[in-house]
Enzyme design. Structure first.
Site, PDB file in Angstrom:
ATOM      1  CG  ASP A  65      -0.319  -0.136   2.537  1.00  0.00           C
ATOM      2  OD1 ASP A  65       0.757  -0.747   2.614  1.00  0.00           O
ATOM      3  OD2 ASP A  65      -0.888   0.353   3.532  1.00  0.00           O
ATOM      4  CG  HIS A  66       3.130   2.501   2.555  1.00  0.00           C
ATOM      5  ND1 HIS A  66       3.032   3.730   3.170  1.00  0.00           N
ATOM      6  CD2 HIS A  66       2.363   1.644   3.279  1.00  0.00           C
ATOM      7  CE1 HIS A  66       2.247   3.619   4.235  1.00  0.00           C
ATOM      8  NE2 HIS A  66       1.821   2.364   4.317  1.00  0.00           N
TER       9      HIS A  66
END
Length: 304
Positions: A65-66
């Site tokens: 998610d990063h």
């Protein structure tokens, strides 16, 4: 001045009206990005900003998610015929992680330069920024970042005139560069006063609250901090997953005496962060529930 945009506020997965957590700043023609989850470039375009000036990308850590939005971002930059190098900063293993992702983004027309972080604190100077990386406490190696725009002392016209320096040499000295004139070298300290307070933004996500965060965020103009859970019954989950509650994030902001704090990286189950903010502001009144594309322009103080 420094433009700051919180591109997204979601943790773990993007939602229909909540993009994954990422931050973008603009300063003196340079753009910097921290984290690049799925859909980051969409949020940049919705903000009305461009991906092309991005010359520095910092990663907190390598959970999907990063970083999963990176290949698409790089392809967009390549399709715009970008040529200048791109600097990436992140925990050790950065070059291997990016190389793996770039299997689906081959043939980029620009070089990528890597700075891999080690140790508790590391300073990096790049593209006009002083970047201070500091290690936090997550399930994998993870860093928070200070983005600092330094500010030289006030230029003394009287000193410059006393030295006999022509006006054409004043600007480089103001910018901190030495000059040659009349067979002599003149350095900025000869015409500048004491350094003045610059601009400082602290960004920290995916971590338990640890002392180094408050220490590094001390006096920040803006502190952007993860607040994954607002519900009272999520403390055990925060401990288990090495994340923070709104209240722990507020305590850090209070300890650091920051001017303003934005919460981000919300759990997908957290529908309306705002309903918890009255309780949060009892801890520290300068905390705000961050929203996608929330923006601010930070300026140097009027301390002439």
């Amino acid at each position: 001045m420094l433009d700051v945009c919180l591109l997204g506020t979601s943790g773990m997965m993007p939602l229909p009206r909540r993009a994954l957590t990422a931050l973008m700043t603009r300063f003196d023609g340079s753009s910097l990005l921290i984290d690049c989850g799925e859909g980051t470039q969409v949020s940049i375009r919705e903000k009305g900003w461009s991906v092309n000036p991005i010359d520095t990308i910092c990663f907190t850590h390598y959970h999907g998610d990063h970083i999963s939005g990176l290949p698409g971002l790089l392809l967009s930059m390549g399709n715009a015929e970008r040529k200048k190098p791109l600097t990436m900063i992140g925990p050790r293993g950065l070059s291997k992680v990016v190389a793996s992702l770039c299997i689906i983004a081959p043939g980029l027309p620009f070089e990528i330069e890597y700075i891999e972080l080690e140790g508790q604190v590391q300073d990096v100077k790049v593209n006009g920024y002083n970047i201070e990386a500091f290690k936090v406490n997550h399930s994998v190696a993870c860093y928070g970042y200070n983005i600092v725009i330094p500010r030289n002392g006030k230029f003394s016209v009287d000193r410059a005139k006393a030295l006999g320096l022509p006006v054409t040499l004043w600007n480089p000295l103001q910018k901190g560069n030495p000059v040659e004139y009349g067979g002599k070298t003149y350095t900025p300290d000869m015409v500048l006063g004491e350094k003045r307070k610059g601009i400082k933004v602290t960004y920290c996500t995916d971590t338990r609250p640890v002392d180094i965060i408050a220490d590094m965020a001390a006096g920040a103009d803006l502190f952007i901090c993860e607040g994954m859970y607002g519900e009272d019954d999520k403390q055990d989950k925060a401990l288990q997953n090495r994340h923070m509650t709104f209240y722990e994030a507020a305590e850090l902001g209070k300890r650091a005496f920051v001017k303003e704090e934005w919460l981000t990286h919300y759990s997908p189950s957290l529908v309306n962060p705002e309903i918890y903010m009255d309780k949060v502001r009892q801890i520290y009144p300068y905390v705000i529930a961050g929203k996608d594309r929330k923006s601010v322009t930070l300026e140097f103080g009027k301390d002439e």
